[in-house]
Design a protein around this motif. Structure first.
Motif, mmCIF file in Angstrom:
data_model
loop_
_atom_site.group_PDB
_atom_site.id
_atom_site.type_symbol
_atom_site.label_atom_id
_atom_site.label_comp_id
_atom_site.label_asym_id
_atom_site.label_seq_id
_atom_site.Cartn_x
_atom_site.Cartn_y
_atom_site.Cartn_z
ATOM 1 N N GLY A 72 0.752 -1.281 -0.002
ATOM 2 C CA GLY A 72 0.027 -0.001 -0.090
ATOM 3 C C GLY A 72 0.818 1.311 -0.175
ATOM 4 N N THR A 73 2.026 1.203 0.784
ATOM 5 C CA THR A 73 2.857 2.372 0.785
ATOM 6 C C THR A 73 3.330 2.905 -0.738
ATOM 7 O OG1 THR A 73 3.482 1.728 2.856
ATOM 8 C CG2 THR A 73 5.066 3.332 1.561
ATOM 9 N N THR A 74 3.821 1.866 -1.492
ATOM 10 C CA THR A 74 4.341 2.169 -3.084
ATOM 11 C C THR A 74 3.129 2.352 -3.705
ATOM 12 O OG1 THR A 74 6.015 0.475 -2.627
ATOM 13 C CG2 THR A 74 5.360 1.136 -4.914
ATOM 14 N N ALA A 75 2.004 1.907 -3.559
ATOM 15 C CA ALA A 75 0.815 2.073 -4.246
ATOM 16 C C ALA A 75 0.410 3.833 -4.121
ATOM 17 C CB ALA A 75 -0.395 1.289 -4.049
ATOM 18 N N ASP A 76 0.559 4.115 -2.923
ATOM 19 C CA ASP A 76 0.005 5.455 -2.596
ATOM 20 C C ASP A 76 1.137 6.592 -3.042
ATOM 21 O OD1 ASP A 76 -2.055 4.617 -0.952
ATOM 22 O OD2 ASP A 76 -1.425 4.863 0.940
ATOM 23 N N GLN A 77 2.639 6.073 -2.841
ATOM 24 C CA GLN A 77 3.393 6.836 -3.500
ATOM 25 C C GLN A 77 3.467 7.165 -5.154
ATOM 26 O OE1 GLN A 77 6.982 4.695 -2.106
ATOM 27 N NE2 GLN A 77 6.953 6.016 -0.137
ATOM 28 N N LEU A 78 3.139 6.176 -5.701
ATOM 29 C CA LEU A 78 2.848 6.095 -7.192
ATOM 30 C C LEU A 78 1.652 7.018 -7.542
ATOM 31 C CD1 LEU A 78 3.430 2.279 -8.011
ATOM 32 C CD2 LEU A 78 4.792 4.177 -9.021
ATOM 33 N N ARG A 79 0.438 7.061 -6.505
ATOM 34 C CA ARG A 79 -0.615 7.759 -7.025
ATOM 35 C C ARG A 79 -0.304 9.296 -6.669
ATOM 36 N NH1 ARG A 79 -6.449 6.291 -5.012
ATOM 37 N NH2 ARG A 79 -6.806 4.183 -5.555
ATOM 38 N N SER A 80 0.492 9.657 -5.720
ATOM 39 C CA SER A 80 1.146 10.870 -5.388
ATOM 40 C C SER A 80 1.916 11.275 -6.558
ATOM 41 C CB SER A 80 1.669 10.776 -4.072
ATOM 42 O OG SER A 80 2.104 12.185 -3.973
ATOM 43 N N PHE A 81 2.899 10.467 -7.176
ATOM 44 C CA PHE A 81 3.909 11.039 -8.380
ATOM 45 C C PHE A 81 3.070 11.042 -9.712
ATOM 46 C CE2 PHE A 81 6.912 10.114 -11.867
ATOM 47 C CZ PHE A 81 7.802 11.215 -11.269
ATOM 48 N N TYR A 82 2.101 10.138 -10.021
ATOM 49 C CA TYR A 82 1.707 10.019 -11.428
ATOM 50 C C TYR A 82 0.249 10.887 -11.491
ATOM 51 C CZ TYR A 82 5.350 6.687 -12.895
ATOM 52 O OH TYR A 82 6.300 6.037 -13.289
ATOM 53 N N LEU A 83 -0.300 10.964 -10.620
ATOM 54 C CA LEU A 83 -1.823 11.730 -10.663
ATOM 55 C C LEU A 83 -1.836 12.931 -10.048
ATOM 56 C CD1 LEU A 83 -3.900 8.607 -8.914
ATOM 57 C CD2 LEU A 83 -3.046 8.957 -11.639
ATOM 58 N N SER A 84 -2.617 13.601 -10.847
ATOM 59 C CA SER A 84 -2.795 15.311 -10.649
ATOM 60 C C SER A 84 -3.397 15.223 -8.961
ATOM 61 C CB SER A 84 -3.568 15.917 -11.801
ATOM 62 O OG SER A 84 -4.827 15.395 -11.639
ATOM 63 N N LYS A 85 -3.266 16.332 -8.534
ATOM 64 C CA LYS A 85 -3.973 16.579 -7.268
ATOM 65 C C LYS A 85 -5.511 16.441 -7.414
ATOM 66 C CE LYS A 85 -0.308 17.301 -4.645
ATOM 67 N NZ LYS A 85 0.236 16.237 -3.849
ATOM 68 N N PRO A 86 -6.000 17.148 -8.290
ATOM 69 C CA PRO A 86 -7.371 17.126 -8.369
ATOM 70 C C PRO A 86 -8.016 15.615 -8.417
ATOM 71 C CG PRO A 86 -6.776 18.823 -9.384
ATOM 72 C CD PRO A 86 -5.638 18.156 -9.191
ATOM 73 N N LEU A 87 -7.342 14.775 -9.473
ATOM 74 C CA LEU A 87 -7.702 13.667 -9.619
ATOM 75 C C LEU A 87 -7.751 12.720 -8.308
ATOM 76 C CD1 LEU A 87 -8.768 11.187 -11.504
ATOM 77 C CD2 LEU A 87 -6.526 10.662 -12.178
ATOM 78 N N GLN A 88 -6.533 12.990 -7.648
ATOM 79 C CA GLN A 88 -6.478 12.242 -6.322
ATOM 80 C C GLN A 88 -7.603 12.453 -5.393
ATOM 81 O OE1 GLN A 88 -2.343 12.702 -4.500
ATOM 82 N NE2 GLN A 88 -1.609 13.208 -6.392
ATOM 83 N N THR A 89 -8.036 13.671 -5.331
ATOM 84 C CA THR A 89 -9.108 14.071 -4.724
ATOM 85 C C THR A 89 -10.498 13.263 -5.102
ATOM 86 O OG1 THR A 89 -8.173 16.157 -4.081
ATOM 87 C CG2 THR A 89 -10.362 16.149 -3.748
ATOM 88 N N GLU A 90 -10.656 13.380 -6.261
ATOM 89 C CA GLU A 90 -11.805 12.723 -7.054
ATOM 90 C C GLU A 90 -11.808 11.287 -6.759
ATOM 91 O OE1 GLU A 90 -12.980 11.860 -11.546
ATOM 92 O OE2 GLU A 90 -12.114 13.901 -11.407
ATOM 93 N N LEU A 91 -10.640 10.535 -6.968
ATOM 94 C CA LEU A 91 -10.605 8.993 -6.697
ATOM 95 C C LEU A 91 -10.961 8.775 -5.372
ATOM 96 C CD1 LEU A 91 -7.290 8.213 -8.780
ATOM 97 C CD2 LEU A 91 -9.877 7.736 -9.185
ATOM 98 N N LYS A 92 -10.444 9.658 -4.349
ATOM 99 C CA LYS A 92 -10.795 9.275 -2.893
ATOM 100 C C LYS A 92 -12.289 9.455 -2.661
ATOM 101 C CE LYS A 92 -6.371 10.708 -0.702
ATOM 102 N NZ LYS A 92 -5.731 11.529 0.362
#
Length: 165
Positions: free
Chosen positions: A80-100
């Protein structure tokens, strides 16, 4: 059904051994002398193509493929730590919020649009324009069923900005 890492490693080693054996057989030919002492003519044997992956850190499409490959590996391995880091690096901030928000509503992984991990993935470009590049991610699940996800990335930032069913 998910495989444990040791099963996955064994499966990969078996596949590599089988591929090596197949290539060895493709290059081996037998020849016997004919009545006049010359070797008979043989047709060339085609070797099986080995898989390859390529890309560029400069391409937004490559970033989509890189993200999905690494992300699926991390989720598959339970990291999960690596998955979260990948999301943080590759996904835009607005998309991260939308996905949550999507995940809270749907009780599933928003990147994969599922509760489990696919057994295979394929990323296909669907073109670029208006500052974006688009791709279709095809996920293969146990039993061979597939689903598709439509993904967009910004050409300037190379960040993934949209993930839709």
């Amino acid at each position: 059904m998910l495989q444990r890492p040791t099963q996955r490693t064994a499966a990969i080693l078996f596949a590599a051994t089988a591929a090596t054996a197949a290539l060895s057989l493709a290059f081996v030919t037998t020849a016997s002398a004919s009545a006049d002492g010359t070797a008979p003519k043989t047709a060339p044997v085609a070797a099986a193509a080995l898989p390859s992956v390529s890309g560029s850190p400069e391409g937004a499409f490559t970033r989509i493929a890189d993200f999905y490959g690494a992300y699926i590996d991390a989720v598959y391995d339970g990291d999960g730590t690596t998955a979260d880091q990948l999301r943080s690096f590759y996904l835009s901030k607005p998309l991260q919020t939308e996905l949550k928000k999507w995940e809270e509503t749907n009780h599933a992984n928003g990147v994969l649009r599922a509760q489990n991990v696919p057994s295979q993935w394929k990323v296909t470009s669907t073109g670029s324009g208006a500052g974006k590049t688009s791709a279709t991610v095809t996920l293969t699940w146990g039993g061979g069923t597939t689903t598709q996800i439509h993904v967009q990335a910004d050409l300037a930032t190379k960040k993934i900005t949209s993930i839709k069913d």
